[in-house]
Scaffold this motif. Structure first.
Motif, PDB file in Angstrom:
ATOM      1  N   TYR A 281       0.877   4.795   0.906  1.00 28.61           N
ATOM      2  CA  TYR A 281      -0.189   5.023   1.886  1.00 28.61           C
ATOM      3  C   TYR A 281      -0.097   3.921   2.684  1.00 28.61           C
ATOM      4  O   TYR A 281       0.457   3.029   2.634  1.00 28.61           O
ATOM      5  CB  TYR A 281      -1.340   4.668   0.874  1.00 28.61           C
TER       6      TYR A 281
ATOM      7  N   ASN B 128      -3.156   3.282   4.790  1.00 24.63           N
ATOM      8  CA  ASN B 128      -4.624   2.765   5.002  1.00 24.63           C
ATOM      9  C   ASN B 128      -4.703   1.205   4.611  1.00 24.63           C
ATOM     10  O   ASN B 128      -4.633   0.769   3.713  1.00 24.63           O
ATOM     11  CB  ASN B 128      -5.421   3.542   4.398  1.00 24.63           C
TER      12      ASN B 128
ATOM     13  N   SER C 253      -7.435   0.522   1.980  1.00 22.35           N
ATOM     14  CA  SER C 253      -7.222   1.390   0.720  1.00 22.35           C
ATOM     15  C   SER C 253      -7.185   0.388  -0.377  1.00 22.35           C
ATOM     16  O   SER C 253      -6.537  -0.604  -0.417  1.00 22.35           O
ATOM     17  CB  SER C 253      -6.083   2.276   0.830  1.00 22.35           C
TER      18      SER C 253
ATOM     19  N   HIS D 235      -5.563   1.753  -3.175  1.00 20.74           N
ATOM     20  CA  HIS D 235      -4.419   2.369  -3.535  1.00 20.74           C
ATOM     21  C   HIS D 235      -2.918   2.061  -3.064  1.00 20.74           C
ATOM     22  O   HIS D 235      -2.944   1.353  -2.138  1.00 20.74           O
ATOM     23  CB  HIS D 235      -4.700   4.069  -3.258  1.00 20.74           C
TER      24      HIS D 235
ATOM     25  N   THR E 290       0.778  -1.231   0.025  1.00 22.42           N
ATOM     26  CA  THR E 290       0.074   0.052   0.111  1.00 22.42           C
ATOM     27  C   THR E 290       0.800   1.340  -0.035  1.00 22.42           C
ATOM     28  O   THR E 290       0.410   2.163  -0.175  1.00 22.42           O
ATOM     29  CB  THR E 290      -0.727   0.152   1.256  1.00 22.42           C
TER      30      THR E 290
END
Length: 685
Positions: free
Chosen positions: A495, A497, A500, A502, A492
């Motif tokens: 990022y 999260n 997520s 993404h 990730t």
């Protein structure tokens, strides 16, 4: 990093394992430690080069990066074939996966196969396999792909039958080789269909040919399905799934390398590469094959007791997930799952190898040669004895079950979101969603069943427990590495999260549109949008079914509040079908293999007893008779009567005339006088 450096590194990554193979196969036994350091050194260098390319990819962060280098292999003026490399983000990621898993296999094997009678040959074949697999990854054309594809088949045969003195291992190797040949026939036909219409093998030229309409319609559908048939064989898709579970007869590190992370992933990788060639009809077939395989294989894994067989059918099921993603258009999600699955499934196989290794040693101390060291019913209570193996296997199990904070949650959610999006646009294909979510629930159940049966509870053979111990560091080190890489954060970034959709993977691997112009095909952007919108509903459903699977397994195998035996009796025929793998091997043997063998016997009888003896041999006998007759005519008729007769007549005349040549003058005068008298008589008449 410049493009030329990428190509140079790729050449080294490709050929270093081949060099190690050549050294080990010819001189391995004469080297210290039988040359295992040669194979390990070569593969660690390829790993370092792959990591360097991967870091450069992350630093440059260029989604559309692609570079090719090629050379002319065959040039016959009208017919020309070029071979070469294609290096892009997909290639770099796949090279890292192959080199990492292969490196872990090389290291793990130093202890697992220590003292093996064919130790150096084993490392040689590992090098050959890695070379072949890297060739598939780097190929920029269908001919190179096919050549390395077949070489992977050969090297997998050699590794599966490593312990060929066991009939089961020898048979498993032959089964794998022959089953893959079925798929490869379709693969070759697909390549030839494309070449006969487009006139090229290189990916870019083939894609251009499809885009400009050189090939299309039914021919393109059949060509795509032909290529996919090759993927079905390599990736063990229904109904060509039968070889992979039997291939567990090979050493466990081989199972981790080939049947979890690399060889079986070749079919998925190829499907991702050629995705723009698939027509809507072809994609529908692909989706149903993948979806059904995912559910079907999971339903078999649920009842197996051999720890490696459970993981084998789990692999078939997870490969079905990846193929399902390709068929529903979310092929980037399928490739993402290929990467995450490589880490946690290889970890699971290594963990099973660690457990089997401990069981072997414990049974050896007890001089017990009857107990099956791979049967989970003989295990239990290993948690305290093998803490590293337990912890790493639990992490990998959480990942494959789709639990948040682990990599499998991200990739399985992406596939399920893609499937949900596809079913939303095409409600008539709702069965695909049932396959996807149903397989997710069953996966969570049988994986925690494996954990509880192996590491928890009381062992059935309590006398073995005191001799069970953790594996050596050379075996636990790969487990720790791969378990760590099963954590979500590695996929990730940048990022953090954990839920997520993404991350660097989604940013760098950009899907391309199909070149097939059809109103039923959504654009890449529309597919991505659909996956994004289905992300949270799919995640909620995924967590629900995974929770149900884990909870049911916990109640049945940990708390023992539900009786597995009672439920087996309740399900009756369904349990028997699953336990016996739906009798596919038996039915193939009865309705396919035996009839073919009988047909072969009949054909052999016709060929040998009738055709050969009566036609071919009869033709020979007639020819022999004719040659004897003509021989007699030639020798006794022409030679002895005519040719020799003229000779004999001339000889007799010569003998008669020889009597005239007496050498006496009186005789000659008498002959002259007689001649004169004869002439005078004729004149007077």
């Amino acid at each position: 990093m410049t493009e030329n450096i990428f190509i140079d590194y790729s050449i080294l990554i490709l050929f270093l394992p081949l060099v190690s193979f050549l050294i080990l196969v010819f001189a391995g036994k004469r080297l210290p430690r039988q040359g295992d350091w040669v194979g390990i050194g070569a593969i660690l260098i390829t790993l370092a080069l792959s990591i360097s390319m991967f870091i450069s990819m992350l630093i440059e962060y260029e989604p559309g990066f692609s570079h090719e280098a090629s050379f002319t292999w065959i040039n016959l003026s009208a017919f020309q074939i070029e071979l070469g490399f294609l290096v892009d983000n997909i290639t770099i990621i796949m090279l890292l996966v192959v080199s990492l898993i292969s490196s872990m296999t090389h290291i793990f094997s130093t202890k697992y196969l220590q003292g093996d009678v064919r130790y150096s040959r084993y490392y040689a074949y590992l090098g050959l396999f890695t070379f072949s697999m890297n060739g598939i990854v780097l190929a920029n054309n269908l001919i190179s792909l096919y050549m390395f594809w077949e070489l992977v088949g050969v090297s997998s045969y050699l590794l599966i039958q490593h312990w060929f003195e066991k009939d089961s291992a020898a048979d498993a190797a032959k089964k794998a080789f022959l089953t893959n040949r079925v798929g490869d026939i379709g693969f070759f036909i697909g390549i030839m269909l494309i070449f006969s219409t487009v006139g090229a093998f290189t990916y870019s030229e083939v894609f251009a040919g499809v885009a400009d309409g050189s090939i299309g319609g039914t021919i393109l559908t059949f060509a795509g399905l032909g290529l996919f048939l090759g993927a079905m064989g390599k990736s063990s898709q229904f109904p060509l799934h039968i070889w992979l579970p039997d291939a567990m007869e090979g050493p466990t590190p081989v199972s981790a390398l080939m049947h979890a992370a690399t060889m079986v992933a070749a079919g998925v990788y190829m499907s991702v590469r050629i995705f723009p060639l698939f027509t809507p009809d072809a994609l529908t077939v692909v989706a149903y094959v993948g979806g059904f395989t995912a559910l079907f294989a999971a339903s078999i894994a649920i009842t197996q007791n051999d720890i490696k067989k459970v993981l084998a059918y789990s692999t078939v099921s997870q490969l079905g997930y990846m193929i399902l993603a390709v068929g529903t258009g979310a092929y980037i999600a399928g490739f993402f799952h290929l990467v995450t699955h490589a880490m946690f499934k290889a970890c699971l196989f290594y963990c099973s190898g660690s457990v089997i290794h401990a069981m072997h040693h414990a049974l050896h101390k007890k001089h017990d040669h009857e107990t099956d060291p791979q049967d989970m019913r003989n295990m239990g209570g290993f948690k305290g004895k093998m803490p590293v193996t337990y912890t790493t296997m639990l992490i990998a199990t959480l990942a494959i079950s789709g639990v948040p904070l682990f990599s499998g949650f991200l990739s399985k959610d992406a596939i399920l979101a893609g499937t949900l999006s596809f079913v939303t646009h095409h409600p008539e294909h709702f069965f695909l969603a049932i396959c996807g979510f149903g397989a997710a629930m069953i996966t969570a159940f049988y994986m925690f069943r494996l954990i509880f049966m192996t590491f928890h509870g009381e062992p059935n053979k309590k006398e073995l427990l005191k001799d069970i111990h953790e594996s050596p560091k050379a075996m636990t080190f790969p487990l720790i590495i791969l378990a760590t890489l099963s954590i979500f954060i590695f996929y990730t970034l940048p990022y953090v999260n954990p839920i997520s959709d993404h991350g660097w993977f989604k940013d760098l691997i950009v899907p391309q549109d199909s070149f097939v112009q059809d109103s039923h095909i959504l654009s890449a952007h529309e597919i991505q949008e659909g996956v994004h919108h289905a992300h949270y509903p799919a995640m909620a459903l995924s967590l629900l079914v995974a929770g149900l699977g884990i909870g049911l397994s916990w109640m049945m195998y940990y708390k023992k509040k539900l009786s597995a035996e009672a439920w087996a009796k309740k399900t009756g025929p369904m349990y028997d079908l699953s336990l016996n793998k739906y009798y596919f091997d038996e039915n193939y043997q009865k309705y396919l293999i035996q009839p073919v063998l009988k047909l072969a016997d009949k054909v052999a009888y016709i060929d040998w007893e009738l055709y050969d003896k009566y036609f071919i041999n009869g033709f020979g006998r007639v020819t022999d008779w004719i040659s004897r007759v003509t021989g007699k005519l030639d020798y006794e008729g022409i030679d002895q009567t005519l040719v020799d007769g003229v000779g004999r007549t001339a000889g007799k005349m010569g003998s008669g005339l020889k009597q005239i040549q007496t050498g006496k003058l009186q005789n000659y005068l008498l002959f002259v006088l007689a001649g004169v008298v004869v002439i005078l008589v004729f004149q007077t008449i």
